[in-house]
Design an enzyme around this catalytic site. Structure first.
Site, PDB file in Angstrom:
ATOM      1  N   ALA A 264     -41.488 -28.137   8.421  1.00 23.58           N
ATOM      2  CA  ALA A 264     -41.518 -29.554   8.060  1.00 23.58           C
ATOM      3  C   ALA A 264     -40.324 -29.869   7.166  1.00 23.58           C
ATOM      4  O   ALA A 264     -39.886 -29.026   6.389  1.00 23.58           O
ATOM      5  CB  ALA A 264     -42.823 -29.863   7.326  1.00 23.58           C
TER       6      ALA A 264
ATOM      7  N   GLU B  59     -46.638 -22.039   4.388  1.00 25.31           N
ATOM      8  CA  GLU B  59     -47.342 -23.241   3.925  1.00 25.31           C
ATOM      9  C   GLU B  59     -48.145 -22.991   2.649  1.00 25.31           C
ATOM     10  O   GLU B  59     -48.199 -23.835   1.763  1.00 25.31           O
ATOM     11  CB  GLU B  59     -48.290 -23.769   5.020  1.00 25.31           C
ATOM     12  CG  GLU B  59     -47.603 -24.517   6.143  1.00 25.31           C
ATOM     13  CD  GLU B  59     -47.101 -23.638   7.276  1.00 25.31           C
ATOM     14  OE1 GLU B  59     -46.898 -22.429   7.080  1.00 25.31           O
ATOM     15  OE2 GLU B  59     -46.891 -24.178   8.377  1.00 25.31           O
TER      16      GLU B  59
HETATM   17  C1  LIG Z   1     -44.513 -35.271   6.074  1.00 26.61           C
HETATM   18  C2  LIG Z   1     -45.691 -34.305   6.045  1.00 26.61           C
HETATM   19  C3  LIG Z   1     -45.660 -33.396   7.222  1.00 26.61           C
HETATM   20  C4  LIG Z   1     -46.715 -32.311   7.115  1.00 26.61           C
HETATM   21  C5  LIG Z   1     -46.510 -31.314   8.219  1.00 26.61           C
HETATM   22  C6  LIG Z   1     -47.251 -30.084   7.947  1.00 26.61           C
HETATM   23  C7  LIG Z   1     -46.953 -29.016   8.955  1.00 26.61           C
HETATM   24  C8  LIG Z   1     -45.814 -28.147   8.608  1.00 26.61           C
HETATM   25  C9  LIG Z   1     -45.658 -27.640   7.368  1.00 26.61           C
HETATM   26  C10 LIG Z   1     -44.515 -26.783   7.064  1.00 26.61           C
HETATM   27  O1  LIG Z   1     -43.682 -26.482   7.887  1.00 26.61           O
HETATM   28  S1  LIG Z   1     -44.469 -26.206   5.472  1.00 26.61           S
HETATM   29  C11 LIG Z   1     -43.104 -25.098   5.506  1.00 26.61           C
HETATM   30  C12 LIG Z   1     -41.840 -25.831   5.225  1.00 26.61           C
HETATM   31  N1  LIG Z   1     -40.735 -24.861   5.146  1.00 26.61           N
HETATM   32  C13 LIG Z   1     -40.538 -24.092   4.102  1.00 26.61           C
HETATM   33  O2  LIG Z   1     -41.296 -24.033   3.149  1.00 26.61           O
HETATM   34  C14 LIG Z   1     -39.253 -23.302   4.107  1.00 26.61           C
HETATM   35  C15 LIG Z   1     -38.607 -23.456   2.781  1.00 26.61           C
HETATM   36  N2  LIG Z   1     -37.254 -22.917   2.793  1.00 26.61           N
HETATM   37  C16 LIG Z   1     -36.968 -21.614   2.608  1.00 26.61           C
HETATM   38  O3  LIG Z   1     -37.810 -20.739   2.520  1.00 26.61           O
HETATM   39  C17 LIG Z   1     -35.517 -21.291   2.493  1.00 26.61           C
HETATM   40  O4  LIG Z   1     -34.820 -22.453   2.106  1.00 26.61           O
HETATM   41  C18 LIG Z   1     -34.891 -20.749   3.814  1.00 26.61           C
HETATM   42  C19 LIG Z   1     -35.130 -21.682   4.996  1.00 26.61           C
HETATM   43  C20 LIG Z   1     -35.495 -19.353   4.104  1.00 26.61           C
HETATM   44  C21 LIG Z   1     -33.379 -20.603   3.625  1.00 26.61           C
HETATM   45  O5  LIG Z   1     -33.145 -19.829   2.483  1.00 26.61           O
HETATM   46  P1  LIG Z   1     -31.657 -19.623   1.916  1.00 26.61           P
HETATM   47  O6  LIG Z   1     -31.788 -18.784   0.698  1.00 26.61           O
HETATM   48  O7  LIG Z   1     -30.781 -19.138   3.010  1.00 26.61           O
HETATM   49  O8  LIG Z   1     -31.125 -21.064   1.562  1.00 26.61           O
HETATM   50  P2  LIG Z   1     -31.683 -22.169   0.554  1.00 26.61           P
HETATM   51  O9  LIG Z   1     -30.670 -22.366  -0.504  1.00 26.61           O
HETATM   52  O10 LIG Z   1     -33.085 -21.857   0.109  1.00 26.61           O
HETATM   53  O11 LIG Z   1     -31.776 -23.453   1.502  1.00 26.61           O
HETATM   54  C22 LIG Z   1     -30.591 -23.965   2.108  1.00 26.61           C
HETATM   55  C23 LIG Z   1     -30.712 -25.442   2.235  1.00 26.61           C
HETATM   56  O12 LIG Z   1     -31.753 -25.723   3.172  1.00 26.61           O
HETATM   57  C24 LIG Z   1     -32.648 -26.666   2.602  1.00 26.61           C
HETATM   58  N3  LIG Z   1     -33.966 -26.469   3.192  1.00 26.61           N
HETATM   59  C25 LIG Z   1     -34.640 -25.325   3.323  1.00 26.61           C
HETATM   60  N4  LIG Z   1     -35.813 -25.513   3.924  1.00 26.61           N
HETATM   61  C26 LIG Z   1     -35.893 -26.837   4.177  1.00 26.61           C
HETATM   62  C27 LIG Z   1     -36.879 -27.660   4.805  1.00 26.61           C
HETATM   63  N5  LIG Z   1     -38.026 -27.170   5.285  1.00 26.61           N
HETATM   64  N6  LIG Z   1     -36.630 -28.971   4.900  1.00 26.61           N
HETATM   65  C28 LIG Z   1     -35.480 -29.506   4.450  1.00 26.61           C
HETATM   66  N7  LIG Z   1     -34.502 -28.769   3.843  1.00 26.61           N
HETATM   67  C29 LIG Z   1     -34.712 -27.458   3.731  1.00 26.61           C
HETATM   68  C30 LIG Z   1     -32.605 -26.347   1.131  1.00 26.61           C
HETATM   69  O13 LIG Z   1     -33.122 -27.412   0.385  1.00 26.61           O
HETATM   70  C31 LIG Z   1     -31.140 -26.112   0.920  1.00 26.61           C
HETATM   71  O14 LIG Z   1     -30.503 -27.380   0.875  1.00 26.61           O
HETATM   72  P3  LIG Z   1     -29.268 -27.634  -0.097  1.00 26.61           P
HETATM   73  O15 LIG Z   1     -29.773 -27.354  -1.486  1.00 26.61           O
HETATM   74  O16 LIG Z   1     -28.209 -26.657   0.344  1.00 26.61           O
HETATM   75  O17 LIG Z   1     -28.918 -29.063   0.129  1.00 26.61           O
END
Ligand SMILES: CCCCCCC/C=C/C(=O)SCCNC(=O)CCNC(=O)[C@H](O)C(C)(C)COP(=O)(O)OP(=O)(O)OC[C@H]1O[C@@H](n2cnc3c(N)ncnc32)[C@H](O)[C@@H]1OP(=O)(O)O
Length: 191
Positions: free
Chosen positions: A61, A123
């Site tokens: 998400a 999640e």
């Molecule tokens: C509106 C409600 C909808 C409800 C739907 C419910 C169903 C689904 C739920 C989910 O999917 S919950 C899970 C969401 N995803 C996460 O929790 C993943 C979180 N991210 C990470 O674990 C890490 O960021 C990564 C993807 C493993 C990458 O790690 P890395 O160390 O390589 O880089 P980072 O510096 O952490 O991140 C880089 C950059 O990416 C942005 N980012 C990461 N994940 C997301 C995301 N899910 N959405 C938007 N942006 C994301 C992070 O903020 C960084 O951005 P910048 O700081 O570089 O701008």
């Protein structure tokens, strides 16, 4: 958004585009709905591959949209529609398949992962449970005990572990999209 292209061999390639991790924003979900419909209706298309741009399948998400109202197509029917496609659909997993990103991949019929990819349902670390079919599809695929471990810890697993558990069908050290295209071509038209 998501782009659509038709590759030689009648494979439709759907590419998620939402930097930095191709998270499932409203625009991406709408793009998936539209391009899956297009692949379904195109009689020349016999199989489909879903991937993410820049070597990242999908980070789940879009956490940037959590603060606002829920817009765009909901995730659950979108994934159901992919699962119901009567042509083989494979997820080409590079980089990450996390949360809703893994749930999207679980709705595909096959999953081909790059050896460096990370998969998981984080999640729980956000105080949520996987709400887009992960709590049903993952136990069906790998059994309740292994699925509960991933759902309750939120840990990220390697492609090698995902292969061992049965979450992915193939792991490759080379280009996962090319491998997925080759794979769906090989199964297209089979019952
Ligand atoms: C509106 C409600 C909808 C409800 C739907 C419910 C169903 C689904 C739920 C989910 O999917 S919950 C899970 C969401 N995803 C996460 O929790 C993943 C979180 N991210 C990470 O674990 C890490 O960021 C990564 C993807 C493993 C990458 O790690 P890395 O160390 O390589 O880089 P980072 O510096 O952490 O991140 C880089 C950059 O990416 C942005 N980012 C990461 N994940 C997301 C995301 N899910 N959405 C938007 N942006 C994301 C992070 O903020 C960084 O951005 P910048 O700081 O570089 O701008």
């Amino acid at each position: 958004m998501a782009t659509y292209s038709r590759l030689p061999g009648s494979v439709a390639l759907i590419t998620l585009q939402n930097p930095p991790v191709n998270a499932l924003s409203a625009a991406v979900r709408q793009g998936i709905v539209d391009t899956v419909q297009r692949a379904l209706k195109d009689p020349k298309v016999t199989s489909v591959v879903i991937c993410g741009q820049n070597g990242k399948f999908c980070g789940g998400a879009d956490i940037r949209e959590f603060a606002g109202p829920m817009l765009g197509p909901p995730l659950v029917p979108m994934i159901h529609a992919i699962e119901a496609v009567d042509k083989p659909v494979a997820a080409a997993i590079e980089g990450v398949a996390l949360g809703g990103g893994l749930e999207l991949a679980l709705g595909c019929h096959y999953r081909i992962a790059h050896s460096k990819a990370l998969l998981g349902l984080p999640e729980v670390t956000l105080g949520l449970l996987p709400g887009a079919g992960g709590t049903q599809r993952l136990p069906r695929l790998i059994g309740l005990t292994a699925a509960l471990d991933l759902i309750t810890t939120g840990r990220h697993i390697s492609a090698a572990e995902a292969l061992k558990l049965g979450i992915v069908d193939q792991v490759t050290d080379s280009n996962a999209v090319d491998q997925a295209v080759e794979f769906v071509r090989s199964v297209a038209g089979r019952s």
